[in-house]
Every structure is written in C-alpha cells, then in structure tokens.
Write a protein that holds these residues in place. Structure first.
Motif: not given
Length: 609
Positions: A178-180, A231-233, A245-248, A261-265
């Motif tokens: 993940g990354a911010i 995913m990214a939000a 905020i990005y995860v893969e 996606l909702q949780a990441l958002t």
C-alpha cells in the motif's frame, strides 16, 4: 442543500471559535441554555435562540423569537433554507456551514518521491462514487473505524499515523502493498509513504499510474483487477483532492470487489480529515478575516437581488483602495449606508467617518462647516473652529447632496482635492489633511455641468469610481427581505412580539413602486407594527398608497385610481346600509377588521356620510 452528507457548523469567530458541530440530527437547537445542542454562553444569545431542522432534504434555520436576532450572510432572518458556505451569526459567534473539514496545509510537504509506474488498459478500471462512510464494508468495518478513532484521538507523529493507516488497510483488505501519496498532479507528488506486508515501510513505491491519475482527476475510488489487482481512493476534504491511498495484491488471481473499495474509501476520507487538522486553525483564521469583512459590508445593506450583489461586489473591490467614489441614486436608496460600508472595509476603518449633508445647511454656513473658521472671521466667530475636513483627518469625509454646494465652495473643495490642503475661513495658514472623499447626489450632475451650476473639473475629480444605488422598484425581489428586517427592528423597539407579514401584505409591498425607496418602506413598516391589531401585518395595516399599488402616482392612471376609490366608497356605503349602520356588522360582511374599516372610511371621507 439537498443530499448533503456530513454537514457541520464550524465556529470561525466568537466564543466558540474553532469548535465544530455536526448537524445531521433532526433538530439542532442553539441557545444560551446548556441543554441546547449548540450552547453559547453569550448575553447576546437568548436561552432558546434558534433551531436547525431537516425538512424535505434541506436544512432549515429558524429563529425562535430571539432578542437580538439571527443573521445569515449578514441579513436578519426568521426562517431560511441553508446552503453550504452560508455564514450564520448568533450573538458574537460566527459559524460557517461546511460539509467537510477545511483544506490542509499538510499537503504541501516537499519530501522526495520515487515512482515506478506501470500501464494498464483504461477500460479495465471500474469504480464507485466515494461513499461518506464504510457502511457495507464487511464485518471488519466496525473494528476498523474504532481503531481509526483511537488513532485520531492520540497525538502522534504524522508519519506514524500514515504507517498505521496502511497497516490497517493491509489487515482488512486482501492486499500485500500500500501507499499514501500526498499532493501533486499525475506522477508528481510532494510526499509518499509505502508499506509492504513483508518488507515494512519504504519511501520508494511502485503504483499503477493510470489508476492513480484517474482517481486524482475524477475524485472517484477505482478498482483495477488486471495484473496487478489494485485499488485507489482519493484523500478528499472540503472539495479538494489532496492525494491518494493505494493498495495492490501480489496474487495475480486476487479479486477486489465493491465492499473492499468502500472500506478503502472510508480509510481515505478519514485520513484526509486527519491530515486537515494541522492546517485547520490557520484556515479558520484566514476565513474569519474574509468573512468578517463581508459581514461588516453586508450588515446594513440588506438585499440579495442581482443589482444589489453588483453593488456589493463594487464596494468590495473599491473599499481597500483610496479612490474617490461618487454614489448616485434616488433619495432613500441607501447612499450613506454604502459610503459607510466602503469606509468600514477600508484601511481607514479605525479612523473617523464624518458625514455632512450639503443641502441641509445654509449657503453662508456650509463653507465654515467644511473648512472651519478662525476667531473673528465673521460676526459671532468668537473662537477658532475646526471644520469637518479636519475632523475627518486620517478617515473618510462623506459629502451628501454634493450638487447643492455653491460655486465658491466647489472651487475651494477642488483645490483641497488637488493639493490636500486648505485655509480656514478668515485664515491665511494652510491646513493639510489626509482624507478619503466619498460624495453622493440624487441629481443629474452632467446636466448641472451643462447649465453651469456645477464645475466640470470638480465633477471629474469626484467621479473617479461611480457607484449607482438601485431604487426599490428595480429590485422588487428584495422588498420582502427588507420588510421583514424592518419588522424585526421595530417589533423590538415597540416591545411587541416579532411581527410576521402576511402573504397578501407582501404582495402589496412588492407591487408598490416606493418613490421614497428604503425610507418610505421603513416608515410604512414602522406604522404597520404600531397599528397592527394582531401579531401579523395585514394589508389593512399598510398605507393606502401601498394597498392601491401606487397607481395614483403613475402617469396616465389617475382616472383608474379615481374609479377604484369610488368603487370602494360605494361598496362600503352599501355594506353599512345593509348592516343598519353597524360598522362591526359591515366589516364582518366585507371580510375586514372593524378597525381597518374605520380607518378606510376616514381615508375615503365617509365618516360624515
């Protein structure tokens, strides 16, 4: 304000400065009592001052009969549908209605960022509009939010907070990295923090560029289930996207879905708010200065019509300068209020504002009033007297009805404007002054220049920035607002309950041309408040001219008005006759109040009949 999520009142001035109140409840009460949802310990605030309630998708602010009134955008209101950005003043506290926290100064970090971007097909991107919360984010959502709340309440370093957010993301999502990414556009970010499930934190991360750029450009959270699944939000607060905020997943067969996606958002939204906290105080202070200027400007100039908004915009632009302003308009349109607004919003606001009505003083006295005189300058000049120009030194001099100045005074005023100095009457010593001049007139100065009663060179000196105040007949949409403003003022002065105005009375007020403009309307409402027999102003409480829509003063309509007057006479006479001379029964038959019928009969000269 339909479909607004997470609305809140943020106090930007006054006793509650910096405090935020959510307004999602059905009724948010405001007042001095501690039981109110928004409690303001201020003697200017009533015990039960007002309430905000949700109705048909809107938030309605209602004043509960407070002693000192409720103001929205500088205008006194009894009930008002609120919009995002509205400024609400209650006592000495100024609120602004927002839907998120203010933008963050923390988005401007300059840490070095290394990106290894990879390409994907744009058609493979799918997404959801970013929700306001994590509803439906799976059984781990509640635990996730509780842990985030604990993080927010602790005073830790920003980088530690970012790392913990990413750890939470990797715990609740099927992701390995993940990354911010903070700030910047496209592939240029100001700060980055990466986290690998196995390797730990790192400052060099690999992201899918099209995915990140699309999120930055659209503000939507997106999924890409091609290699690598990612995913990214957005990190979005107060309408501004501050980062991503990005995860893969390292597993090519992994599949992200809508709940992920909702949780990441939700993580992104809460993270953005947390980032906003360090810059909130600075933002509030800047916003306070801006709004305070607008409140000072709008406080006395009531109106929301296009013409009045143009006037206010002109005042906002010209006030900070030192330019001479010539305000033109009919009598009673508020020229002096506009001049005071210019002064209050200028750098001279703390210095004197001196007003003089040139038409109210005899010609032999106006020169002495303006420039002062020396002892013995004329009979009765027993002492030296400073004129209005000296009294206004450092501030603003307002010359009302400037067209009525004599030619001799005009010449002396012109020299003062050119040299910024003058001599008192009977004196020979130059007196220097630093003033800003604002002039006003309801006359045709160009015509006065042509007929020689006004100096052309002085006209050019005064007409640097022209400002026209519109008459009421050209901004009829402001009449109900003004009428309620005056009704609230005179209800307080007359110690009466707050007077409402019936729709029928509003219609009469709006149709009338008001040749006396604000002054005539104010007098009409004061009269109605004094004479009204109930707590509602009815048409019969208004002046006869307003009820008859001002037709008598219009060209070519005299015969029509005479016909209307005669029809009223005949109708009343017939009703009184059928009632056997009983005014009370005649009033009931006509559907009028007895006191109004008495007044109407007096106006129509029917008492003797």
């Amino acid at each position: 304000m339909d479909n607004v999520s997470n609305p809140r009142l943020v106090a930007i001035a006054g006793r509650l400065r910096g405090v935020c109140f959510p307004v999602e409840e059905d009724n948010v009460t405001i007042g001095r009592e501690p039981s109110n949802r928004v409690s303001i310990q201020d003697p200017l605030v009533s015990r039960r001052h007002g309430v905000i309630r949700r109705s048909a998708g809107q938030f309605i602010l209602t004043d509960l009969g407070s002693r000192n009134g409720t103001f929205v955008n500088g205008v006194p209101v009894k009930e008002r549908a609120l919009a995002v950005g509205d400024e609400i003043r209650i006592g000495d506290t100024l609120f602004v209605l927002l839907t998120a926290e203010p933008p963050s100064a923390a988005f401007t970090s300059t840490s070095t960022l290394q990106l290894d971007t990879r390409a994907i097909a744009a058609s493979s991107l799918t997404g959801l509009a970013a929700p306001a919360d994590a509803a439906g984010a799976g059984p781990q959502a509640l635990d996730l939010l509780l842990r985030i709340n604990k993080l927010l309440s602790s005073a830790g370093a920003l980088k530690a907070f970012e790392e913990e957010i990413l750890r939470l993301a990797l715990e609740v999502l099927p992701a390995d990295r993940g990354a911010i990414l903070i700030g910047g556009q496209k592939e240029s970010f100001h700060r980055v923090l990466g986290l690998d499930r196995n390797l730990g934190p790192c400052d060099s991360v690999s992201v899918v560029s099209e995915l990140v750029n699309r999120v930055m450009n659209t503000g939507a959270a997106l999924i890409c289930n091609e290699r690598p699944p990612s995913m990214a939000a957005p990190l979005q607060a107060f309408g501004r996207i501050g980062g991503v905020i990005y995860v893969e997943s390292a597993d090519a067969s992994a599949h992200f879905h809508g709940e992920h996606l909702q949780a990441l958002t939700a993580l992104g939204a809460i993270t953005a708010l947390a980032f906003g906290q360090p810059g909130a105080i600075e933002w509030l202070e800047n916003e306070d200065r801006r709004i305070q200027a607008e409140v000072n400007l709008n406080h006395n100039l009531v109106g929301e019509s296009r013409k009045m908004l143009d006037v206010l915009q002109t005042i906002l632009r010209v006030a900070p300068s030192g330019a001479t302003v010539l305000i033109r308009g009919e009598s009673g349109t508020g020229k002096e209020m506009a001049a005071r607004a210019i002064h209050r919003n200028s750098s001279r606001a703390s210095r004197p504002f001196v007003a003089i009505n040139c038409a109210a003083l005899p010609e032999q006295l106006i020169e002495s009033e303006l420039f002062g005189h020396e002892k013995g300058a004329f009979t009765g000049a027993y002492i030296q007297k400073k004129g209005r120009l000296e009294l206004a030194d450092g501030g603003t001099l307002f010359l009302d009805e400037v067209a009525d100045l004599s030619l001799a005074c005009q010449a002396k005023l012109l020299r003062m404007l050119q040299e910024r100095e003058f001599e008192r009457v009977g004196g020979n010593r130059a007196v220097r002054v630093d003033i800003r001049l604002i002039a006003a007139t309801n006359k045709d100065l160009e015509g006065a220049v042509r007929n020689g009663s006004f100096r052309q060179d002085l006209f050019y000196r005064l007409n640097v920035v022209p400002l026209s105040m519109p008459p009421l007949r050209e901004r009829r949409e402001d009449i109900p607002l003004l009428a309620r403003h005056f009704a609230a003022r005179y209800s307080t002065q007359c110690k009466r309950p707050l007077m409402k105005i019936s729709p029928e009375a509003i219609a009469c007020l709006t149709q009338y041309d008001w040749p006396g403009n604000l002054r005539e309307l104010e007098n009409a409402i004061e009269r109605a408040v004094v004479l009204a027999s109930s707590e509602t102003i009815l048409p019969e409480d208004l002046p006869e001219a307003a009820i008859d829509t001002g037709a008598a003063s219009s060209v070519g309509l005299g015969s029509f008005h005479d016909s209307v007057r005669e029809a009223k006479r005949l109708t009343i006479l017939k009703a009184v006759e059928q009632a056997g001379g009983s005014i009370a029964e005649a009033a009931a038959a006509l559907g009028l109040q007895r006191t109004y019928l008495h007044r109407l009969m007096k106006n129509l000269d029917l008492k003797r009949s």
